[in-house]
Scaffold this motif. Structure first.
Motif, PDB file in Angstrom:
ATOM      1  N   GLU A 530      31.856  52.136  39.969  1.00 43.02           N
ATOM      2  CA  GLU A 530      31.475  50.784  39.561  1.00 43.02           C
ATOM      3  C   GLU A 530      31.245  49.902  40.786  1.00 43.02           C
ATOM      4  N   LYS A 531      30.636  48.759  40.528  1.00 42.00           N
ATOM      5  CA  LYS A 531      30.384  47.781  41.587  1.00 42.00           C
ATOM      6  C   LYS A 531      31.708  47.356  42.217  1.00 42.00           C
ATOM      7  N   GLY A 532      31.723  47.251  43.560  1.00 37.36           N
ATOM      8  CA  GLY A 532      32.924  46.841  44.271  1.00 37.36           C
ATOM      9  C   GLY A 532      33.820  47.991  44.685  1.00 37.36           C
ATOM     10  N   HIS A 555      22.518  53.918  42.429  1.00 38.99           N
ATOM     11  CA  HIS A 555      23.416  52.919  43.018  1.00 38.99           C
ATOM     12  C   HIS A 555      22.908  52.506  44.401  1.00 38.99           C
ATOM     13  N   SER A 556      23.198  51.273  44.798  1.00 35.41           N
ATOM     14  CA  SER A 556      22.907  50.825  46.160  1.00 35.41           C
ATOM     15  C   SER A 556      24.183  50.931  46.983  1.00 35.41           C
ATOM     16  N   PHE A 576      27.001  44.687  51.946  1.00 34.12           N
ATOM     17  CA  PHE A 576      27.977  44.803  50.865  1.00 34.12           C
ATOM     18  C   PHE A 576      28.545  43.425  50.497  1.00 34.12           C
ATOM     19  N   GLY A 579      26.149  41.362  48.522  1.00 30.89           N
ATOM     20  CA  GLY A 579      25.800  41.900  47.226  1.00 30.89           C
ATOM     21  C   GLY A 579      24.515  42.707  47.208  1.00 30.89           C
ATOM     22  N   GLU A 580      23.930  42.950  48.407  1.00 34.65           N
ATOM     23  CA  GLU A 580      22.725  43.785  48.470  1.00 34.65           C
ATOM     24  C   GLU A 580      23.051  45.226  48.088  1.00 34.65           C
ATOM     25  N   THR A 581      24.283  45.627  48.352  1.00 39.48           N
ATOM     26  CA  THR A 581      24.757  46.941  47.907  1.00 39.48           C
ATOM     27  C   THR A 581      25.990  46.726  47.031  1.00 39.48           C
ATOM     28  N   SER A 582      26.195  47.622  46.095  1.00 41.46           N
ATOM     29  CA  SER A 582      27.303  47.434  45.147  1.00 41.46           C
ATOM     30  C   SER A 582      28.502  48.329  45.467  1.00 41.46           C
ATOM     31  N   ILE A 583      28.273  49.359  46.282  1.00 36.94           N
ATOM     32  CA  ILE A 583      29.326  50.341  46.591  1.00 36.94           C
ATOM     33  C   ILE A 583      29.327  50.578  48.087  1.00 36.94           C
ATOM     34  N   ARG A 599      36.879  45.930  45.116  1.00 36.67           N
ATOM     35  CA  ARG A 599      37.616  45.929  43.845  1.00 36.67           C
ATOM     36  C   ARG A 599      38.569  47.108  43.772  1.00 36.67           C
TER      37      ARG A 599
END
Length: 855
Positions: A530-532, A555-556, A576, A579-583, A599
């Protein structure tokens, strides 16, 4: 079935022959002719068993095809039958197949006219009595041999001193002869016996102190040896040559010395009925046999003989009393010399011990007794320790921040300048000097104890235990020159730091997380990313493979690993954060100084390679990495997940860390200054460093990388033209010494320095990501030399080139990662992402499994 019939006939004939042999032995043992009934009564069971044994043994050799045909005719199913089962069935059937009645056959021939029982009995009895006499004589001979052996060994021991005098004189004469007539040889190639040996000329007595020194010389001949039942050939040394000579010499003199001392009773032993000639021959045989062992024993003693003693002895005619007196005098003198040598060795050891203590002893005893205020920031990751310390440094008139990584030094440099506090940057590979700046951000290795600052901040102090870099923290903590020193570290470092600071003025601040950590109960699966999320693995290869898998799943991804250029790492982090990448996929490099909006931290691996072996993560490593989860105001609960062994990893996360008990020590400039009072070469320094026992609570840096580089230039003009301090500083330059291209570049640059020529420019390669990263490192190494030589204008140019390379690495990471695939390291075949190993199953079976099976 012809084979079965032929085998049966052979078994019958063999059985008959064995029965006749048994009958002959039975007849010979009787004093009068026995009856048939008497024989059957005594040997009947054996006679019957002879047929069963012979027939079963011979029938085993019948071919598998014939066995199958026979069993098939008997009603058995023989298709696809196991070989062992087939043999068992066949052997069972053979037990009752056409039994041969041995008793009936024997009864038949016993009562025929052709069976002359009296003649057979007479012949059998004569053979039996003859064999009995032979056995008696043999037993008597063996008993005599045993008695003679004990007597002869006793006499040899009694005469051993005399025999050694004979051998010593013989060897002294032989040795003098060899010195005058033989040539010395040099072995060129150990593995090429067909090559001729180099001739070095005549022997020089002054080359040798003892005979053992001479024994190592080559005779020029080749010797056959056996090792583990295999015959091989090697060049012969004089050790084996003299062992053979002494053995032959003893064979000549020993019989005449020993035989005349043997009691006459051995010659007149009526019980043995042996002739005097036989007894004497037996004595000589035993004596010759003992010569080999005696020769080996004497050779061991002769090795300690002084060459000068033997050469004097060779000129003196042999007289037992005279030579014994000489030997005793030589032994006494030898003991005196040996005692003097041992005393000299002990004296040198003591002298060396005092020297080592003088060079190293006092340097590593902490002595923090200056008027400095120490502020300790101790606690968990992501608790604001560094932020609070930096705020204090910003408020001071001048300050120094000491970072464990160049990236962190760069981040603090940017942060302070952005916030209006002028700050310069100093690392080994770059310098950015800001006019009028009174604050400096640098790596811990750049610390100089003579530079004064109002406030010094030392980050990640628990790294004092690092075997290679730890001494830099020790030096910074104990020798910081400031009004106020802020030391940041983990909980397990508190005791060690307090111990180092002793009775100093100390303020202790302990920090605890406001954001709790929560471990997920189920194992992590990629389908639930998931994101984060921050996915943690422990190699660059695994980071790139994982990022590729995620990118190809939509995913980014940002990436962080140790060999990534710091500028690239910074851009990956900012992507990161924005927010340009989520992971983010990272190695444990994420655990040091990076505060990110994470996260959940996911451990894709529970083990890492520490440079020597793969091992389970330590409690501190798990906490350091997992502590990056959670960000106040964004993620108020930090989550942690594992792919396996959740309970075990959870226990590591919550367990109390063992306090740090030791710290690393390494050479300093003061140590080198003291060393140069005694020696001038680094080879000797490394030798003494190995012998130096660091104080209790410390461990020495291994200096392995420095030694590897030193071997490249040992004995060259480079070593001759640099001072020890300068040469060691070049060996100690912080670059990746596992890269052959960088070692080659370092060596070429060192030669350019001593020849006063242009430094070789780093090779620029851009074909792929690996080449770009290596190019970045090569430029970094070039910058290390430029800043050390104070060539700042050139350094600025190469910093710009390096920044361009860093940008290209960043671009390649965004474009090339999707093309990556997990491949078998052996055959290159593409593997599924979930394949557990780095090798495909067929390659594993072909390369590894065979070793587990024995055929």
């Amino acid at each position: 079935m012809n084979q079965l019939k032929i085998t049966y006939r052979n078994a019958v004939e063999s059985t008959k022959s064995k029965i006749i042999d048994d009958l002959s032995k039975f007849l010979g043992m009787k004093e009068c002719i026995p009856s048939f009934e008497e024989y059957i009564k005594n040997r009947g069971n054996y006679v019957n068993q002879i047929w069963i044994n012979v027939w079963l043994n011979k029938s085993t050799s019948i071919s598998r095809i014939e066995k199958k045909m026979f069993l098939k005719n008997m009603g058995y199913e023989t298709e696809h039958i196991d070989r062992k089962v087939l043999d068992h069935l066949f052997r069972t059937e053979m037990r009752t197949y056409m039994p041969f009645d041995a008793k009936e056959w024997l009864n038949g021939i016993w009562n025929t006219n052709n069976f002359n029982l009296e003649l057979r009995y007479k012949e059998a009895r004569e053979k039996f009595l003859q064999k009995k006499e032979e056995d008696r004589i043999q037993t008597a001979l063996q008993n005599l041999q045993d008695e003679l052996g004990e007597e002869i060994i006793s006499l040899i021991e009694k005469n051993e001193d005399l025999l050694y005098l004979y051998v010593r004189h013989f060897v002294s004469f032989q040795f003098q002869k060899d010195l005058n007539t033989k040539q010395r040889y040099q072995l060129v190639d150990t593995f090429a016996l067909e090559e001729k040996l180099n001739v070095l000329g005549r022997f020089e007595p002054d080359l040798y102190q003892t005979l053992s020194d001479f024994f190592d010389e080559l005779t020029g001949d080749i010797r056959k040896t056996r090792n583990r039942k295999r015959t091989s050939f090697e060049y012969e040394t004089y050790y084996y040559h003299y062992e053979d000579l002494v053995s032959d010499y003893l064979s000549d003199i020993l019989p005449s010395i020993i035989i005349k001392q043997i009691p006459a009773s051995y010659y007149n032993n009526e019980q043995s009925s042996l002739s005097k000639e036989t007894v004497k021959a037996l004595m000589e045989e035993i004596i010759i046999y003992e010569c080999e062992y005696l020769a080996n024993s004497f050779i061991q003693n002769l090795q300690h003989e002084f060459i000068t003693d033997l050469l004097k002895l060779a000129k003196i005619p042999f007289d037992p009393e005279k030579h014994n007196e000489i030997l005793l005098n030589d032994l006494s003198e030898r003991e005196r010399i040996r005692a003097e040598e041992l005393a000299e060795v002990e004296r040198k050891k003591e002298e060396e011990k005092r020297m080592i203590d003088d060079i190293f002893g006092q340097e590593y005893q902490p002595s923090v007794e200056r008027n400095i205020r120490y502020v300790l920031h101790i606690g968990e990751t992501n608790t604001g320790k560094t932020h609070r310390a930096l705020e204090k440094m910003k408020a001071a008139q001048s300050g120094l921040y000491l970072a464990p990584l160049r990236l962190l030094a760069l981040e603090v440099y940017d942060k302070l300048n952005e916030e209006g506090t002028l700050c310069s940057l100093k690392t080994g590979e770059e310098e950015k000097l800001i006019p009028e700046a009174r604050h400096v951000s640098s790596t811990v290795e750049m610390f100089h104890e003579k530079d004064f600052y109002d406030c010094i901040v030392i980050d990640e102090s628990q790294m004092i235990t690092d075997k290679d870099r730890g001494f830099s923290w020790y030096k910074a903590i104990t020798k910081a020159n400031a009004a106020e020193v802020h030391i940041i570290g983990s909980q397990n470092a508190k005791e060690m730091i307090l111990q180092l600071l002793g009775e100093s003025n100390i303020e202790l601040n302990e920090y605890h997380r406001d954001i709790p950590l929560e471990v997920e109960k189920r194992e992590f699966k990629f389908s639930r990313v998931e994101k984060g999320d921050a996915l943690i693995c422990f190699s660059r290869k695994r980071v790139l493979e994982t990022a590729s898998r995620l990118e190809n799943s939509g995913h980014s991804v940002s990436m962080i690993y140790g060999s990534m250029p710091p500028e690239t790492r910074k851009k990956q982090v900012h992507r990161f954060i924005k927010g340009e990448t989520s992971i983010i996929v990272a190695t444990d490099a994420i655990g040091m100084g990076l505060n990110l909006p994470i996260r959940r931290v996911v451990f894709l691996e529970n083990e890492k390679f520490d440079g020597e072996k793969r091992r389970v993560l330590t409690s501190q490593e798990v906490k350091q990495i997992a502590g990056r989860a959670g960000r106040k105001g964004i993620y108020n609960v930090g989550k942690v997940a594992f792919t396996s062994n959740i309970n075990r990893m959870w226990n590591l996360l919550i367990s109390e860390d063992k306090p740090i008990r030791t710290f690393a020590v390494a050479p300093t400039s003061i140590v080198f200054e003291r060393f140069q009072n005694y020696y001038r070469d680094l080879e000797k320094f490394f030798e003494l460093w190995e012998k130096f026992e660091s104080p209790k609570g410390t461990k020495k840096a291994a200096l392995l990388e420095e030694r590897i580089l030193y071997e490249k230039i040992r004995g060259t003009d480079i070593e001759a033209k640099f001072s020890i301090n300068d040469l060691y500083s070049f060996l100690h330059l912080p670059f990746s010494k596992k890269e052959p291209d960088l070692i080659w570049q370092w060596e070429k640059t060192m030669y350019a320095l001593i020849h006063n020529t242009e430094l070789p420019e780093p090779q620029i390669k851009k074909r792929n990501l690996e080449e770009l990263e290596l190019t970045y490192k090569a430029i970094g190494l070039h910058l290390l030399f430029l800043y050390r030589l104070d060539r700042r204008t050139e350094a600025i140019y190469w910093e710009r080139i390096r920044e361009e390379i860093s940008d290209q690495v960043h671009t390649r990471l965004k474009t090339d990662v999707k093309k990556l695939a997990k491949k078998c390291r052996s055959c290159g075949k593409q593997l599924h992402w979930d394949h557990k190993f780095q090798i495909c199953d067929p390659c594993f079976e072909r390369k590894y499994q065979k070793s587990y099976f024995k055929y």
